[in-house]
Design a protein around this motif. Structure first.
Motif: not given
Length: 289
Positions: A199-202, A208-209, A211-216
């Protein structure tokens, strides 16, 4: 004595007397209502109904009941369907190289938790042919090379359509099938294909969504199950869920939590579909739980 059971679903413009007409029709045909649910949408002006009932009149058969219901729908301007409550819908599962949703669905199917038949599993990779074999389900490898031409893609989808026709498939489940379907295939599968995604979209697209979410520093991880349409990942939503996460979790832990949520959300959506609990209401859905 065991009586045949049916599930009736319908939608129409909302007005007085719909429930009375439907319940009256069922009573006249010797039917006993087991459970019933209805919803009137004040925004769209549409009415939706699901009725589970038993046909207890021995002199009235399936053909007579269906003909009578079709006549009622014509007279009342309703879009309706009658489903055999004991018939298991036929579900084809599509997967690529990530198998948690496939594995979960197969376990629920084998355990009797998911009332379906699975005549085939389709993949553009060979990773899960042994898993399919362990459940005695035919595995069809329909490869599609990276950067394949439009002609090759349409040829692959033509083979898929042949399988759907051969196996008389009622529902296609994209259990992390990582290919974009053509507009033509989306139209052919309208209302009978379900997809699952995080459910991170968009916000976090591409590779690697998690990993992107972890960075944020996200604090919620979730999943969305929806009908497939030509608008990528934007079809009518069927089910969603979330889990809280925190700063102490690594990417691998976030990914594991996310995959668990995806499994549960997809399984719910498939179960509700095969139990005829989902009715489309424009760009959204009505789900009678």
């Amino acid at each position: 004595m065991t009586y045949p059971e049916y599930i009736l679903t319908l939608s129409c413009l909302d007005r007085r007397g719909i429930v009375h007409r439907v319940s009256g029709f069922l009573a006249e045909h010797g039917c006993n209502i087991i459970d019933s649910a209805q919803f009137g949408d004040s925004e769209t002006g549409m009415f939706f109904m699901r009725v589970h009932f038993a046909l207890e009149h021995e002199a009235i058969g399936d053909a007579v009941l269906r003909a009578g219901f079709a006549a009622l729908c014509r007279e009342a301007g309703m879009q309706g369907q009658l489903h055999d409550a004991h018939k298991k819908p036929r579900v084809l599962i599509m997967v690529s190289k990530i198998g948690h949703c496939l594995n979960d669905l197969l376990f629920r199917y084998k355990s009797g938790l998911l009332p379906v038949e699975i005549p085939a599993i389709v993949s553009n990779h060979m990773d899960f042919y042994q898993l399919a074999a362990s459940y005695n389900i035919p595995f069809h490898h329909l490869p599609l090379a990276s950067g394949a031409s439009e002609e090759a893609k349409l040829a692959q989808e033509a083979r898929l359509l042949e399988l759907l026709d051969t196996h008389q498939v009622d529902l296609v489940v994209l259990a992390r099938y990582m290919q974009i379907l053509s507009p033509q295939l989306c139209e052919a599968l309208k209302g009978r294909a379900i997809n699952i995604h995080h459910s991170f979209l968009p916000s976090f697209k591409g590779a690697r969504p998690y990993a992107q979410a972890h960075r944020r520093g996200v604090k919620l991880i979730g999943a969305t199950a929806h009908f497939v349409t030509g608008d990528l990942d934007e079809g009518p939503i069927i089910e969603q869920d979330v889990e809280r996460v925190d700063h102490a979790m690594e990417v691998e832990e976030l990914t594991a939590i996310g995959r668990d949520v995806e499994c549960v959300v997809l399984a719910r959506a498939v179960k509700w579909f095969v139990e005829h609990r989902i009715l489309q209401n424009g760009d959204k859905t009505v789900v009678f739980k």
